[in-house]
Every structure is written in C-alpha cells, then in structure tokens.
Design an enzyme around this catalytic site. Sequence first.
Site, short mmCIF file in Angstrom:
data_model
loop_
_atom_site.label_atom_id
_atom_site.label_comp_id
_atom_site.label_asym_id
_atom_site.label_seq_id
_atom_site.Cartn_x
_atom_site.Cartn_y
_atom_site.Cartn_z
N GLU A 1 76.97 5.05 -7.65
CA GLU A 1 78.33 4.53 -7.70
C GLU A 1 78.37 3.09 -7.19
O GLU A 1 77.65 2.75 -6.25
CB GLU A 1 79.26 5.40 -6.82
CG GLU A 1 79.42 6.80 -7.34
CD GLU A 1 80.36 7.65 -6.48
OE1 GLU A 1 81.02 7.11 -5.57
OE2 GLU A 1 80.40 8.87 -6.72
N ASP B 1 71.95 12.34 -9.37
CA ASP B 1 72.89 11.48 -8.66
C ASP B 1 72.33 11.05 -7.30
O ASP B 1 71.79 11.88 -6.56
CB ASP B 1 74.19 12.28 -8.41
CG ASP B 1 75.43 11.49 -8.71
OD1 ASP B 1 75.33 10.28 -8.97
OD2 ASP B 1 76.53 12.10 -8.70
N GLU C 1 85.23 6.42 -14.29
CA GLU C 1 86.01 7.54 -13.76
C GLU C 1 87.39 7.07 -13.29
O GLU C 1 87.50 6.06 -12.57
CB GLU C 1 85.27 8.20 -12.59
CG GLU C 1 86.08 9.37 -11.99
CD GLU C 1 85.29 10.31 -11.10
OE1 GLU C 1 84.08 10.11 -10.91
OE2 GLU C 1 85.93 11.28 -10.62
N LYS D 1 71.82 8.12 -11.25
CA LYS D 1 73.15 7.51 -11.32
C LYS D 1 73.56 7.10 -9.91
O LYS D 1 73.25 7.80 -8.94
CB LYS D 1 74.17 8.50 -11.90
CG LYS D 1 75.61 7.94 -11.89
CD LYS D 1 76.58 8.85 -12.59
CE LYS D 1 77.14 9.96 -11.75
NZ LYS D 1 77.84 9.54 -10.54
N ASP E 1 76.64 14.68 -7.45
CA ASP E 1 76.85 14.97 -6.03
C ASP E 1 78.15 15.75 -5.83
O ASP E 1 78.49 16.15 -4.72
CB ASP E 1 76.79 13.70 -5.17
CG ASP E 1 77.89 12.71 -5.50
OD1 ASP E 1 78.62 12.93 -6.48
OD2 ASP E 1 78.00 11.69 -4.78
N SER E 2 78.87 16.01 -6.93
CA SER E 2 80.02 16.92 -6.88
C SER E 2 79.57 18.30 -6.43
O SER E 2 80.39 19.13 -6.02
CB SER E 2 80.70 17.01 -8.25
OG SER E 2 79.74 17.29 -9.26
O1 KIV Z 1 79.12 14.00 -9.12
C1 KIV Z 1 79.58 14.15 -10.27
O2 KIV Z 1 79.73 15.27 -10.76
C2 KIV Z 1 79.95 12.95 -11.01
C3 KIV Z 1 80.73 13.13 -12.27
C4 KIV Z 1 82.10 13.54 -11.94
C5 KIV Z 1 80.68 11.94 -13.14
O3 KIV Z 1 79.66 11.87 -10.58
#
Ligand code: KIV
Length: 260
Positions: free
Chosen positions: A111, A80, A178, A109, A41-42
């Site tokens: 959080e 994500d 992280e 993934k 989600d970056s």
């Molecule tokens: O969103 C992302 O790119 C991430 C990584 C930094 C692990 O969660």
Amino acid sequence: MSGINTIRNKKGVEKITAITAYDALFAKIFDAEVDFILVGDSLSQSFGGHPDTLGVSIDAMIYHTKAVCRGAKTSLIVGDMSFGSYQNQSQAVHNALRFYQETQAGAIKLEGGIKRAKIVQSIVEEGVAVMGHIGLMPQFARSEGGYKIKGKDAESVNYLKESALALQEAGAFAIVLEGIKSEVATQITQMLSIPTIGIGSGVDCDGQILVWSDVFGFFDTFKPKFVRRYLDGSALIKEALQAFVQDVKTQKFPTQEESY
Ligand code: KIV
C-alpha cells in the site's frame, strides 16, 4: 501458474478478476476461476479476528501465502506485504524477497502512493513483481481515524493521479484502486498503461477484486457498500452444522454404512 504478463495483457481487452484466499482449501476452489488470487492482509480481520489489518505479521503472511500456493496451481498468486514490513528500502526488499524465496507467489502487493514509489522501484530492481495499492488503504485506517473514501476534492484527486503515475514509473505491473470516487478511478485507469484493479472504485477499472469472506457471506461484522454477497455462507454452514448436531443427538448419525 499465470504470470504478471497475463494480467498486464488484459488491459483494454477483457476485465481482470481476482479474489482473496488465505488457505489451500479455498485457493484450490478459486484456482483457474480468477486471474489472480491475493493473499491479502485482510486475513488479519476475516481469518484472525483482529479489528483491522494491522494485526498480521510478515511471517504470518508468508505462512498463508505458502498454503495458498499449495492449493492453487494456475492463477497468479499475489502476497500482501503486512503493516510495518516495508518501512524503508532495505527492509522492504528483504521482506519482498522472502515471498519469492519461501513461497511460489508471482508478485507482492504493498500500500502507498508517491511516497512509496522508491520502495517499489527497489523491489522491482531486485526482480520481484509489485502490485501497487492506492486510495483507501486499510493499513492507514487507524491513523486516519477510519476508512475514508478518496478522490473527493482536487487535492486528493491530484495526489491519487501523481501516485498512480509514480507507481507505474517505478515499475508496478498493476495497481489496486480502493475506495476511490468512480469518476476519478475512471480517469486514472485511462491515464495508465498498466491495469487498475478496483475495489469500491466503480465499473471502469480494468478489473475487480473482492475479499472472499465478503463475497460468500462469511464476514458479517459489517458489509461495505461495494460488497456484493453471492452466497449466504454463514447461514448455510450454520444450518448444515445444526443438522449434524441434531443427527448426533437423535442417533441418526452414524448409520451402519458410516461405521466400521
Ligand atoms: O488485503 C486485502 O484483501 C486487500 C484487498 C482488499 C485489495 O488488500
């Protein structure tokens, strides 16, 4: 395409490598070079220009995950879960299932630590592989007033360790660590039977992940301490673009060979 067992079996054998990608073009370049590609989600920041990761929807994550899956055929692809897309068990399961139904991602993934363990368990029970993510969690940066390194005091260390164990117990196949003090990340890595993937958490994690636009020097709004730039991408592209503009203005482009 590699599965989650490829990642799991590397713990204690060889380091796991990962990078983010948001589109088919870059996914194709990264494919098979790394163990897994995260559609992180970056992308909200580096692709969407938002100030943080909160600006991306689950529909957008699915869209980008589809594109990455079209580009990469070998590396495991992890999608994500976006901010607000896994607030309770039924919403989380619904959105996690979408990654399997609508994309070729091998895992999702999300959080969160101990408080999210039940959600992780529900998703795993529905047959979707889950990667955890603890420590500095960018989805909490706004509510916490910034990006805070974790594991600096006993309370934080205990919470991280309990969270890591709870996620493993819930069925996560790996956990991203992280922004965690290196010595704490080392202890968590030794404590778990599943692999840890570090970002800003020291060399002892079972693997490392970085955001592609950081690695290749395209995201220059800020550079976290843990980022190593392997390319000055923006400068190279600017230089090439200026050469193209110059060639057009001086009529050096196109030549006869480049024309019909
Ligand atoms: O969103 C992302 O790119 C991430 C990584 C930094 C692990 O969660």
